[in-house]
Enzyme design. Structure first.
Site, PDB file in Angstrom:
ATOM      1  N   LYS A 117      21.508  41.996  62.106  1.00 26.29           N
ATOM      2  CA  LYS A 117      20.840  43.129  60.991  1.00 26.29           C
ATOM      3  C   LYS A 117      19.392  42.842  60.249  1.00 26.29           C
ATOM      4  O   LYS A 117      18.552  42.937  60.182  1.00 26.29           O
ATOM      5  CB  LYS A 117      21.944  43.784  60.167  1.00 26.29           C
ATOM      6  CG  LYS A 117      22.624  44.372  61.125  1.00 26.29           C
ATOM      7  CD  LYS A 117      23.569  44.813  60.012  1.00 26.29           C
ATOM      8  CE  LYS A 117      24.517  43.649  58.737  1.00 26.29           C
ATOM      9  NZ  LYS A 117      25.659  42.779  59.563  1.00 26.29           N
ATOM     10  N   ARG A 161      27.981  50.341  53.305  1.00 27.60           N
ATOM     11  CA  ARG A 161      29.581  49.575  54.036  1.00 27.60           C
ATOM     12  C   ARG A 161      30.480  50.511  54.012  1.00 27.60           C
ATOM     13  O   ARG A 161      31.177  49.958  54.361  1.00 27.60           O
ATOM     14  CB  ARG A 161      29.515  48.364  53.186  1.00 27.60           C
ATOM     15  CG  ARG A 161      28.727  46.808  54.455  1.00 27.60           C
ATOM     16  CD  ARG A 161      28.990  45.567  53.486  1.00 27.60           C
ATOM     17  NE  ARG A 161      29.133  44.742  54.499  1.00 27.60           N
ATOM     18  CZ  ARG A 161      28.013  43.791  54.473  1.00 27.60           C
ATOM     19  NH1 ARG A 161      26.793  43.749  54.099  1.00 27.60           N
ATOM     20  NH2 ARG A 161      27.776  42.518  54.968  1.00 27.60           N
ATOM     21  N   ARG A 205      24.546  29.331  62.049  1.00 28.30           N
ATOM     22  CA  ARG A 205      22.622  29.549  61.854  1.00 28.30           C
ATOM     23  C   ARG A 205      22.467  29.467  60.285  1.00 28.30           C
ATOM     24  O   ARG A 205      23.298  28.969  59.465  1.00 28.30           O
ATOM     25  CB  ARG A 205      23.314  31.607  61.627  1.00 28.30           C
ATOM     26  CG  ARG A 205      24.064  32.283  60.021  1.00 28.30           C
ATOM     27  CD  ARG A 205      23.578  33.875  60.620  1.00 28.30           C
ATOM     28  NE  ARG A 205      24.289  34.100  59.376  1.00 28.30           N
ATOM     29  CZ  ARG A 205      24.624  35.387  59.120  1.00 28.30           C
ATOM     30  NH1 ARG A 205      24.094  36.262  60.121  1.00 28.30           N
ATOM     31  NH2 ARG A 205      25.218  36.187  58.665  1.00 28.30           N
ATOM     32  N   ARG A 233      22.105  26.423  54.706  1.00 27.63           N
ATOM     33  CA  ARG A 233      23.436  27.315  54.414  1.00 27.63           C
ATOM     34  C   ARG A 233      23.987  28.003  54.246  1.00 27.63           C
ATOM     35  O   ARG A 233      24.019  27.513  52.999  1.00 27.63           O
ATOM     36  CB  ARG A 233      24.707  26.552  55.954  1.00 27.63           C
ATOM     37  CG  ARG A 233      24.100  26.223  57.494  1.00 27.63           C
ATOM     38  CD  ARG A 233      24.871  25.037  57.691  1.00 27.63           C
ATOM     39  NE  ARG A 233      24.074  24.637  58.843  1.00 27.63           N
ATOM     40  CZ  ARG A 233      23.705  24.596  60.392  1.00 27.63           C
ATOM     41  NH1 ARG A 233      24.273  25.815  61.102  1.00 27.63           N
ATOM     42  NH2 ARG A 233      23.140  23.425  60.969  1.00 27.63           N
ATOM     43  N   ARG A 279      35.269  38.654  57.403  1.00 30.94           N
ATOM     44  CA  ARG A 279      34.139  39.367  57.371  1.00 30.94           C
ATOM     45  C   ARG A 279      34.252  40.902  58.497  1.00 30.94           C
ATOM     46  O   ARG A 279      33.327  41.991  58.313  1.00 30.94           O
ATOM     47  CB  ARG A 279      32.483  38.669  57.318  1.00 30.94           C
ATOM     48  CG  ARG A 279      32.553  38.214  55.816  1.00 30.94           C
ATOM     49  CD  ARG A 279      31.149  37.301  55.633  1.00 30.94           C
ATOM     50  NE  ARG A 279      30.088  37.060  55.889  1.00 30.94           N
ATOM     51  CZ  ARG A 279      29.146  36.608  56.362  1.00 30.94           C
ATOM     52  NH1 ARG A 279      30.018  34.987  56.797  1.00 30.94           N
ATOM     53  NH2 ARG A 279      28.178  37.026  57.164  1.00 30.94           N
TER      54      ARG A 279
HETATM   55  P1  ADP Z   1      26.779  39.813  56.892  1.00 31.90           P
HETATM   56  O1  ADP Z   1      25.712  40.983  57.393  1.00 31.90           O
HETATM   57  O2  ADP Z   1      26.420  38.470  57.353  1.00 31.90           O
HETATM   58  O3  ADP Z   1      28.124  39.786  56.155  1.00 31.90           O
HETATM   59  P2  ADP Z   1      25.371  40.231  54.310  1.00 31.90           P
HETATM   60  O4  ADP Z   1      24.635  38.951  53.904  1.00 31.90           O
HETATM   61  O5  ADP Z   1      24.907  41.695  53.901  1.00 31.90           O
HETATM   62  O6  ADP Z   1      26.325  39.784  56.200  1.00 31.90           O
HETATM   63  O7  ADP Z   1      26.478  40.051  52.941  1.00 31.90           O
HETATM   64  C1  ADP Z   1      27.295  39.194  52.604  1.00 31.90           C
HETATM   65  C2  ADP Z   1      28.593  39.550  51.922  1.00 31.90           C
HETATM   66  O8  ADP Z   1      27.858  40.433  50.550  1.00 31.90           O
HETATM   67  C3  ADP Z   1      29.220  40.585  52.153  1.00 31.90           C
HETATM   68  O9  ADP Z   1      30.607  39.799  52.454  1.00 31.90           O
HETATM   69  C4  ADP Z   1      30.114  41.246  50.952  1.00 31.90           C
HETATM   70  O10 ADP Z   1      30.702  40.062  49.742  1.00 31.90           O
HETATM   71  C5  ADP Z   1      28.459  41.162  50.202  1.00 31.90           C
HETATM   72  N1  ADP Z   1      28.335  42.436  50.395  1.00 31.90           N
HETATM   73  C6  ADP Z   1      26.794  42.688  51.020  1.00 31.90           C
HETATM   74  N2  ADP Z   1      26.408  44.243  51.020  1.00 31.90           N
HETATM   75  C7  ADP Z   1      27.222  44.813  50.271  1.00 31.90           C
HETATM   76  C8  ADP Z   1      27.566  46.222  50.497  1.00 31.90           C
HETATM   77  N3  ADP Z   1      26.693  47.172  50.214  1.00 31.90           N
HETATM   78  N4  ADP Z   1      28.785  46.312  49.559  1.00 31.90           N
HETATM   79  C9  ADP Z   1      30.142  46.142  49.517  1.00 31.90           C
HETATM   80  N5  ADP Z   1      29.468  43.771  49.437  1.00 31.90           N
HETATM   81  C10 ADP Z   1      28.541  43.898  50.263  1.00 31.90           C
END
Ligand code: ADP
Ligand code: ZN
Length: 224
Positions: A19, A94, A133, A166, A178
Site C-alpha cells: 500500500k 481499518r 523491508r 527499519r 498484524r
Molecule cells: P502496515 O499496513 O504495514 O501494518 P501501517 O504503517 O499502516 O503498517 O500501520 C502500522 C501500525 O499503526 C498498525 O499496526 C497499527 O498499530 C497502527 N495503525 C495505522 N493505521 C491505523 C488505523 N487506521 N487504525 C488503527 N491503528 C492504525
C-alpha cells in the site's frame, strides 16, 4: 469522468501488500496526496505527543490503535490545504467505525469514497516481505533486503541519502499479529465497500511495476 470533487481512493490490504509503495507512486502518477495513518502515528510517537505516547505500545504489539486517536489524527490531516487535490488513503480506514466516520466526514463536504481498491495477496508471502523491508531515512523510499535493493548499495536511488531505517514492528512475530488484526478488523471492509459499489480488486502478488500499472488503470478511470 469529470470529477468536480477531489477523488478519495482507499487502498485496502494486509501489512506488506504494498500500500505505501503504491500510494507513493500514485502521488507521482496522478498528483494525489498520500495519507498514511501509520506514518502519521509514527510521527506522533517520534514527536512524543500525548496520542503518540498512547499509540506506541499498541503499535509495537501489532494491534490497532484506538479509533478515537486515529480519527483525531486523520481529521487534522484532512483539514490541511493540500488534500484538496484528492487523497489516497493508505492504512485507513481499518475498522468499521473508521469507515463510518470517514463517510460522515466526506459527506459533510458533499464528497464520497471514489474507489476502494483491495490489494489481494497471500498471507505467508507477507511475512517475508515485511520482515525484510526498510526505508530511506531522508525521503522515505521503500527498499527490501531481497526484492528491492538500491542500485548502488547503501545509497538511496531517489535522493542519494545514505541513512536507512527499519520499523520496530517489522519483525516476523509482530507481522503475524498484524495479519490477525487485518483479517479480524479490516478485511470486513471489503464487503462494506462492495456494498457501496466502489470496490475494485487487484492481484497484488506481481512485481511493483505490474501492480503500479493495474492500479494506474483503475485510478486513471475513476479519478483522473
Ligand atoms: P502496515 O499496513 O504495514 O501494518 P501501517 O504503517 O499502516 O503498517 O500501520 C502500522 C501500525 O499503526 C498498525 O499496526 C497499527 O498499530 C497502527 N495503525 C495505522 N493505521 C491505523 C488505523 N487506521 N487504525 C488503527 N491503528 C492504525
Ligand atoms: Zn531517499
Amino acid at each position: 469522468m469529470a470529477a468536480e470533487k477531489p477523488p478519495v481512493v482507499i487502498l485496502l490490504g494486509p501489512p506488506g501488500a504494498g500500500k505505501g509503495t503504491q500510494a507513493r507512486m500514485l502521488e507521482e502518477d496522478f498528483g494525489l496526496v498520500q495519507l498514511s495513518t501509520g506514518d502519521l502515528l509514527r510521527a506522533a510517537v517520534a514527536a512524543g505527543t500525548e496520542a503518540g505516547k498512547q499509540a506506541k505500545a499498541v503499535m509495537e504489539a501489532g494491534q490497532l490503535v484506538s479509533d478515537e486517536i486515529v480519527l483525531a489524527i486523520l481529521r487534522d490531516r484532512m483539514a490541511a490545504p493540500d488534500v484538496t487535490r484528492g487523497v489516497i488513503l493508505d492504512g485507513f480506514p481499518r475498522t468499521s467505525a473508521q469507515a463510518a466516520a470517514l463517510d460522515a466526514l466526506l459527506e459533510a463536504n458533499g464528497q464520497k469514497v471514489t474507489a476502494a481498491i483491495s490489494l489481494e495477496v497471500d498471507d505467508e508471502a507477507m511475512v517475508g516481505r515485511v520482515s525484510g523491508r526498510y526505508t530511506c531515512a531522508a525521503c522515505g523510499e521503500g527498499y527490501h533486503d531481497e526484492f528491492k535493493q538500491p542500485a548502488k548499495a547503501g545509497t538511496c536511488d531517489k535522493c542519494g541519502g545514505t541513512g536507512f531505517k527499519r520499523r520496530a514492528d517489522d519483525n516476523a512475530e509482530t507481522v503475524r499479529e498484524r495479519l490477525n488484526a487485518y483479517h479480524a478488523q479490516t478485511a470486513p471492509l471489503i464487503a462494506y465497500y462492495d456494498g457501496h459499489g466502489v470496490l475494485e480488486r487487484i492481484d497484488a502478488m506481481g512485481s511493483i511495476a505490474e501492480i503500479r500499472a493495474a492500479l494506474g488503470a483503475i485510478v486513471g478511470r475513476v479519478a483522473a
